[in-house]
Design an enzyme around this catalytic site. Structure first.
Site, PDB file in Angstrom:
ATOM      1  N   PHE A   1     -11.806  13.254   9.175  1.00 35.31           N
ATOM      2  CA  PHE A   1     -11.581  13.527  10.588  1.00 35.31           C
ATOM      3  C   PHE A   1     -10.735  14.772  10.746  1.00 35.31           C
ATOM      4  O   PHE A   1      -9.843  15.034   9.943  1.00 35.31           O
ATOM      5  CB  PHE A   1     -10.914  12.312  11.256  1.00 35.31           C
TER       6      PHE A   1
ATOM      7  N   THR B   1      -2.692  -2.432   7.615  1.00 35.05           N
ATOM      8  CA  THR B   1      -3.793  -2.897   6.773  1.00 35.05           C
ATOM      9  C   THR B   1      -3.213  -3.657   5.595  1.00 35.05           C
ATOM     10  O   THR B   1      -2.338  -3.150   4.891  1.00 35.05           O
ATOM     11  CB  THR B   1      -4.634  -1.715   6.254  1.00 35.05           C
TER      12      THR B   1
ATOM     13  N   GLY C   1       0.833  -1.193   0.000  1.00 32.38           N
ATOM     14  CA  GLY C   1       0.000   0.000   0.000  1.00 32.38           C
ATOM     15  C   GLY C   1       0.870   1.246   0.000  1.00 32.38           C
ATOM     16  O   GLY C   1       1.942   1.255  -0.601  1.00 32.38           O
TER      17      GLY C   1
ATOM     18  N   HIS D   1      -5.194  -9.769  14.806  1.00 29.00           N
ATOM     19  CA  HIS D   1      -4.298 -10.803  15.301  1.00 29.00           C
ATOM     20  C   HIS D   1      -2.887 -10.221  15.275  1.00 29.00           C
ATOM     21  O   HIS D   1      -2.587  -9.389  14.419  1.00 29.00           O
ATOM     22  CB  HIS D   1      -4.373 -12.037  14.382  1.00 29.00           C
TER      23      HIS D   1
ATOM     24  N   GLU E   1      -8.651  -2.276   2.425  1.00 29.22           N
ATOM     25  CA  GLU E   1      -7.622  -2.389   3.457  1.00 29.22           C
ATOM     26  C   GLU E   1      -8.109  -3.050   4.734  1.00 29.22           C
ATOM     27  O   GLU E   1      -8.549  -2.372   5.658  1.00 29.22           O
ATOM     28  CB  GLU E   1      -7.095  -0.995   3.810  1.00 29.22           C
TER      29      GLU E   1
ATOM     30  N   ARG F   1     -19.960   1.779   9.273  1.00 28.15           N
ATOM     31  CA  ARG F   1     -20.242   3.208   9.061  1.00 28.15           C
ATOM     32  C   ARG F   1     -19.770   3.646   7.689  1.00 28.15           C
ATOM     33  O   ARG F   1     -18.910   3.013   7.086  1.00 28.15           O
ATOM     34  CB  ARG F   1     -19.543   4.052  10.129  1.00 28.15           C
TER      35      ARG F   1
ATOM     36  N   ASN G   1      -3.302  -4.582   2.157  1.00 34.12           N
ATOM     37  CA  ASN G   1      -3.997  -4.079   0.970  1.00 34.12           C
ATOM     38  C   ASN G   1      -4.211  -5.161  -0.075  1.00 34.12           C
ATOM     39  O   ASN G   1      -3.346  -5.985  -0.332  1.00 34.12           O
ATOM     40  CB  ASN G   1      -3.199  -2.930   0.360  1.00 34.12           C
TER      41      ASN G   1
HETATM   42  P1  ADP Z   1       1.100  -1.068   3.293  1.00 33.70           P
HETATM   43  O1  ADP Z   1       0.919   0.400   3.094  1.00 33.70           O
HETATM   44  O2  ADP Z   1       2.155  -1.658   2.398  1.00 33.70           O
HETATM   45  O3  ADP Z   1      -0.219  -1.790   3.217  1.00 33.70           O
HETATM   46  P2  ADP Z   1       0.889  -1.164   6.156  1.00 33.70           P
HETATM   47  O4  ADP Z   1       1.616  -0.174   7.006  1.00 33.70           O
HETATM   48  O5  ADP Z   1      -0.594  -0.958   5.968  1.00 33.70           O
HETATM   49  O6  ADP Z   1       1.664  -1.228   4.780  1.00 33.70           O
HETATM   50  O7  ADP Z   1       1.140  -2.610   6.760  1.00 33.70           O
HETATM   51  C1  ADP Z   1       0.469  -3.696   6.176  1.00 33.70           C
HETATM   52  C2  ADP Z   1       1.318  -4.935   6.085  1.00 33.70           C
HETATM   53  O8  ADP Z   1       1.690  -5.356   7.388  1.00 33.70           O
HETATM   54  C3  ADP Z   1       0.509  -6.090   5.489  1.00 33.70           C
HETATM   55  O9  ADP Z   1       0.657  -6.157   4.070  1.00 33.70           O
HETATM   56  C4  ADP Z   1       1.101  -7.309   6.181  1.00 33.70           C
HETATM   57  O10 ADP Z   1       2.152  -7.844   5.416  1.00 33.70           O
HETATM   58  C5  ADP Z   1       1.630  -6.764   7.498  1.00 33.70           C
HETATM   59  N1  ADP Z   1       0.774  -7.029   8.679  1.00 33.70           N
HETATM   60  C6  ADP Z   1       1.263  -7.455   9.862  1.00 33.70           C
HETATM   61  N2  ADP Z   1       0.292  -7.612  10.769  1.00 33.70           N
HETATM   62  C7  ADP Z   1      -0.870  -7.280  10.153  1.00 33.70           C
HETATM   63  C8  ADP Z   1      -2.239  -7.263  10.595  1.00 33.70           C
HETATM   64  N3  ADP Z   1      -2.586  -7.615  11.841  1.00 33.70           N
HETATM   65  N4  ADP Z   1      -3.194  -6.873   9.710  1.00 33.70           N
HETATM   66  C9  ADP Z   1      -2.835  -6.523   8.456  1.00 33.70           C
HETATM   67  N5  ADP Z   1      -1.563  -6.527   7.982  1.00 33.70           N
HETATM   68  C10 ADP Z   1      -0.569  -6.897   8.822  1.00 33.70           C
HETATM   69 MG    MG Z   2      -1.948  -1.039   4.232  1.00 38.13          MG
END
Ligand code: ADP
Ligand code: MG
Length: 147
Positions: A108, A26, A14, A83, A78, A103, A28
């Site tokens: 915000f 999140t 993401g 967990h 996202e 919602r 993505n």
């Molecule tokens: P990005 O912008 O690349 O999506 P994020 O900061 O949103 O980066 O972090 C998401 C990544 O973190 C996921 O792609 C996954 O590999 C990892 N991750 C670790 N724990 C979680 C979780 N509980 N829920 C979602 N993603 C997680």
């Molecule tokens: Mg993300």
């Protein structure tokens, strides 16, 4: 309650700010191939079940939309898996059963108010997913089948 819907694909990169800015990672998904389904469902916050190919099925709370706080120009999908994972799982196959709507998308006034709303929504998702009405979707063939 809403009619459950299902989307999936490999976890993609993401904007790299989910975990860094918000403390809320999140996973993505690519929106490619989901234009129709995304038009049919309003932007906002949803909850449901997430299956990670090699790891299992987890509760999730998910944003679909443009993230107005961050002024995105593209719609994103996202899910935040509820967990603690000890490592990232980019590239892994992720299947989602979306079973509830919390919602509509909103803007915000501050990052703190956004974050506290996300934690509030997480609590709602966690509690709702314990209800028999939503627990039963954990066994949806889309999640339990081989990926
Ligand atoms: P990005 O912008 O690349 O999506 P994020 O900061 O949103 O980066 O972090 C998401 C990544 O973190 C996921 O792609 C996954 O590999 C990892 N991750 C670790 N724990 C979680 C979780 N509980 N829920 C979602 N993603 C997680
Ligand atoms: Mg993300």
């Amino acid at each position: 309650p809403i009619e459950p819907w299902y989307i999936g694909g490999p976890v993609i990169k993401g904007f790299g700010r989910g975990s860094k800015v918000l403390g809320i990672p999140t996973a993505n998904l690519s929106v490619e191939g989901y234009s129709t389904i995304l038009v049919e469902h309003p932007s906002g916050v949803y909850f449901g079940w997430a299956r990670l190919s090699t790891r299992g099925v987890y509760k999730m709370v998910m944003s679909i939309g443009w993230n107005p706080y961050f002024h995105n120009t593209e719609k994103t999908i996202e899910p935040w898996l509820l967990h603690d994972f000890s490592e990232d799982f980019y590239g892994e196959e992720l299947h989602l059963a979306i079973v509830g709507y919390i919602r509509p998308e909103a803007n915000f006034p501050s990052l703190e108010s956004l974050i506290s709303k996300i934690y509030e929504n997480r609590k709602i998702a966690e509690n709702a997913l314990d209800l028999p009405l939503y627990v039963r979707h954990k066994d949806a063939p889309y999640l339990t089948g081989s990926l």
